[in-house]
Design a protein around this motif. Sequence first.
Motif, PDB file in Angstrom:
ATOM      1  N   GLN A 143      34.859  45.383  45.965  1.00 19.60           N
ATOM      2  CA  GLN A 143      36.139  44.691  45.785  1.00 19.60           C
ATOM      3  C   GLN A 143      36.945  45.324  44.649  1.00 19.60           C
ATOM      4  OE1 GLN A 143      34.724  40.692  45.247  1.00 19.60           O
ATOM      5  NE2 GLN A 143      34.906  40.183  47.424  1.00 19.60           N
ATOM      6  N   GLN A 175      28.959  44.026  46.351  1.00 23.13           N
ATOM      7  CA  GLN A 175      30.167  43.369  46.834  1.00 23.13           C
ATOM      8  C   GLN A 175      31.255  43.376  45.754  1.00 23.13           C
ATOM      9  OE1 GLN A 175      29.664  39.292  48.036  1.00 23.13           O
ATOM     10  NE2 GLN A 175      31.619  39.266  49.145  1.00 23.13           N
ATOM     11  N   SER A 176      30.889  43.073  44.527  1.00 22.19           N
ATOM     12  CA  SER A 176      31.856  43.081  43.428  1.00 22.19           C
ATOM     13  C   SER A 176      32.406  44.487  43.198  1.00 22.19           C
ATOM     14  CB  SER A 176      31.202  42.576  42.139  1.00 22.19           C
ATOM     15  OG  SER A 176      30.855  41.227  42.268  1.00 22.19           O
ATOM     16  N   GLN A 202      25.123  41.344  45.504  1.00 19.71           N
ATOM     17  CA  GLN A 202      26.288  40.749  44.853  1.00 19.71           C
ATOM     18  C   GLN A 202      27.034  41.791  44.008  1.00 19.71           C
ATOM     19  OE1 GLN A 202      23.140  39.479  44.588  1.00 19.71           O
ATOM     20  NE2 GLN A 202      23.337  37.711  45.956  1.00 19.71           N
ATOM     21  N   GLN A 203      26.285  42.630  43.314  1.00 21.74           N
ATOM     22  CA  GLN A 203      26.915  43.691  42.526  1.00 21.74           C
ATOM     23  C   GLN A 203      27.641  44.683  43.431  1.00 21.74           C
ATOM     24  OE1 GLN A 203      23.283  44.845  40.484  1.00 21.74           O
ATOM     25  NE2 GLN A 203      24.182  44.263  38.506  1.00 21.74           N
TER      26      GLN A 203
END
Length: 148
Positions: free
Chosen positions: A136, A132-133, A129-130
């Motif tokens: 982005q 992906q963030s 998740q980190q």
Amino acid sequence: MQAESEQLNRFLVEVFHDLLHLEEQTLAKGPFENLSVSEMHVIEAVCDGQRDGKNSMAALAGRLRISAGTLTIAVKTLEQKGYLLRRRSKEDRRRVLVAATSLGQKAYEVHRQFHARMIAAVEARLSPQQLQSLAQALATLHLFFSGS
């Protein structure tokens, strides 16, 4: 919000300098110690351009966001060091194409491995998740910095 803006500014400046310093250190103690970071980036652009069929001087200058004159000086220096070769296009003699020599290809591969190790080290420290963030956020920053 002022504190966050100052922190972001400091972070961007420090990350830029840290990355540049790491690349300089890696080049200085490796087999291609006679290359500067900017020269390595020219070799990288040439190798990528060869792969994409966009290795004319004009295309390379655009890819690197430098003037044709600045690129000419860099390519001439890298030719003298044995990393690149220039030749006229057979289809259009006005176009000058740039290609990497076997030494240039080796330098490119070592640089790619450096980047792969750097990315692997970052990925090892972040959750999916980190990552992906981060991807982005960096894509957004890239759009801003590239003027898109």
